[in-house]
Design a protein around this motif. Structure first.
Motif, short mmCIF file in Angstrom:
data_model
loop_
_atom_site.label_atom_id
_atom_site.label_comp_id
_atom_site.label_asym_id
_atom_site.label_seq_id
_atom_site.Cartn_x
_atom_site.Cartn_y
_atom_site.Cartn_z
N GLN A 168 17.78 5.05 0.65
CA GLN A 168 19.21 4.89 0.88
C GLN A 168 19.88 6.22 1.23
O GLN A 168 20.97 6.24 1.79
N TYR A 169 19.22 7.33 0.89
CA TYR A 169 19.82 8.66 1.07
C TYR A 169 19.14 9.52 2.13
O TYR A 169 19.76 10.45 2.63
N ILE A 170 17.88 9.24 2.44
CA ILE A 170 17.18 10.04 3.46
C ILE A 170 16.42 9.11 4.40
O ILE A 170 16.08 7.99 4.04
N ASN A 171 16.11 9.62 5.60
CA ASN A 171 15.33 8.82 6.55
C ASN A 171 14.18 9.62 7.15
O ASN A 171 13.62 9.24 8.16
N TYR A 172 13.83 10.74 6.54
CA TYR A 172 12.72 11.55 7.02
C TYR A 172 11.49 11.33 6.12
O TYR A 172 11.61 10.77 5.04
N THR A 173 10.33 11.80 6.59
CA THR A 173 9.11 11.69 5.80
C THR A 173 9.12 12.76 4.72
O THR A 173 9.23 13.94 5.03
N LEU B 108 12.55 16.97 -1.23
CA LEU B 108 13.76 16.66 -0.47
C LEU B 108 14.22 17.91 0.26
O LEU B 108 13.72 19.01 0.00
N ASN B 109 15.19 17.76 1.14
CA ASN B 109 15.66 18.90 1.94
C ASN B 109 16.63 19.81 1.20
O ASN B 109 16.67 21.00 1.47
N ASN B 110 17.45 19.25 0.29
CA ASN B 110 18.47 20.09 -0.32
C ASN B 110 18.94 19.53 -1.67
O ASN B 110 18.60 18.41 -2.04
N ALA B 111 19.74 20.33 -2.36
CA ALA B 111 20.22 19.96 -3.70
C ALA B 111 21.16 18.76 -3.67
O ALA B 111 21.17 17.98 -4.62
N ASP B 112 21.94 18.60 -2.60
CA ASP B 112 22.84 17.45 -2.53
C ASP B 112 22.05 16.14 -2.52
O ASP B 112 22.43 15.18 -3.20
N GLU B 113 20.97 16.09 -1.75
CA GLU B 113 20.13 14.89 -1.75
C GLU B 113 19.55 14.64 -3.14
O GLU B 113 19.56 13.51 -3.64
N ALA B 114 19.03 15.69 -3.77
CA ALA B 114 18.44 15.55 -5.10
C ALA B 114 19.48 15.06 -6.10
O ALA B 114 19.20 14.17 -6.92
N ARG B 115 20.66 15.63 -6.05
CA ARG B 115 21.73 15.23 -6.97
C ARG B 115 22.12 13.77 -6.76
O ARG B 115 22.23 13.00 -7.71
N GLN B 116 22.32 13.37 -5.52
CA GLN B 116 22.72 11.99 -5.22
C GLN B 116 21.64 10.99 -5.64
O GLN B 116 21.94 9.97 -6.27
N ILE B 117 20.41 11.27 -5.29
CA ILE B 117 19.31 10.37 -5.64
C ILE B 117 19.11 10.34 -7.15
O ILE B 117 18.97 9.27 -7.74
N GLY B 118 19.11 11.51 -7.77
CA GLY B 118 18.93 11.58 -9.21
C GLY B 118 20.00 10.80 -9.97
O GLY B 118 19.71 10.03 -10.88
N ARG B 119 21.25 10.99 -9.59
CA ARG B 119 22.34 10.27 -10.26
C ARG B 119 22.24 8.77 -10.02
O ARG B 119 22.49 7.97 -10.93
N ALA B 120 21.87 8.36 -8.82
CA ALA B 120 21.71 6.92 -8.54
C ALA B 120 20.61 6.32 -9.41
O ALA B 120 20.77 5.22 -9.94
N LEU B 121 19.51 7.04 -9.58
CA LEU B 121 18.42 6.54 -10.42
C LEU B 121 18.87 6.41 -11.87
O LEU B 121 18.53 5.43 -12.55
N LEU B 122 19.65 7.37 -12.35
CA LEU B 122 20.17 7.31 -13.72
C LEU B 122 21.16 6.16 -13.88
O LEU B 122 21.09 5.39 -14.84
N GLU B 123 22.07 6.01 -12.93
CA GLU B 123 23.07 4.95 -12.99
C GLU B 123 22.44 3.56 -12.98
O GLU B 123 22.92 2.64 -13.64
N GLN B 124 21.33 3.42 -12.25
CA GLN B 124 20.65 2.12 -12.14
C GLN B 124 19.61 1.91 -13.25
O GLN B 124 18.87 0.94 -13.22
N LYS B 125 19.57 2.83 -14.20
CA LYS B 125 18.61 2.75 -15.33
C LYS B 125 17.16 2.72 -14.84
O LYS B 125 16.30 2.08 -15.44
#
Length: 107
Positions: free
Chosen positions: A71-76, A8-25
């Motif tokens: 849902q959080y990024i649109n780049y390759t 990913l490009n930055n820590a904010d993306e990693a944090r958002q994606i990581g938390r979403a994955l945890l929240e959705q089990k």
């Protein structure tokens, strides 16, 4: 068990994606850390900072994980599914207790 190695490009993306994955089990644990990436782009070698997100989960969640990422990024970016051959029993027990084994789970 599966591991996903995701760039990913930055820590904010990693944090958002990581938390979403945890929240959705969709994951039992995520880790992210900075790295330097060197690659060839249009014939030139480029270096830039990058973030790696590692996702620890059950088998069968690739499609849902990729859906969350989009849902959080649109780049390759790079997403690799890794199949560990040996995992400690206590971790597996935790994973099995928190993330369903059902490979058809929907978001």
């Amino acid at each position: 068990m599966k591991l996903y190695y995701i760039t990913l490009n930055n820590a904010d993306e990693a944090r958002q994606i990581g938390r979403a994955l945890l929240e959705q089990k969709l994951a039992v644990c995520v880790n992210w850390f900075p790295i330097t990436c060197a690659y060839i782009w249009k014939g030139e070698i480029t270096e830039e900072p990058e973030m790696v997100l590692i996702v620890k989960t059950q088998a069968g969640y690739r499609e849902q994980i990729e859906g969350v990422i989009r849902q959080y990024i649109n780049y390759t970016n790079f997403i690799a599914e890794i199949s560990p051959t040996e995992i400690n029993q206590h971790f597996l027990e935790w994973l099995n207790a928190e993330v369903p084994l059902n490979s058809l789970k929907k978001m």
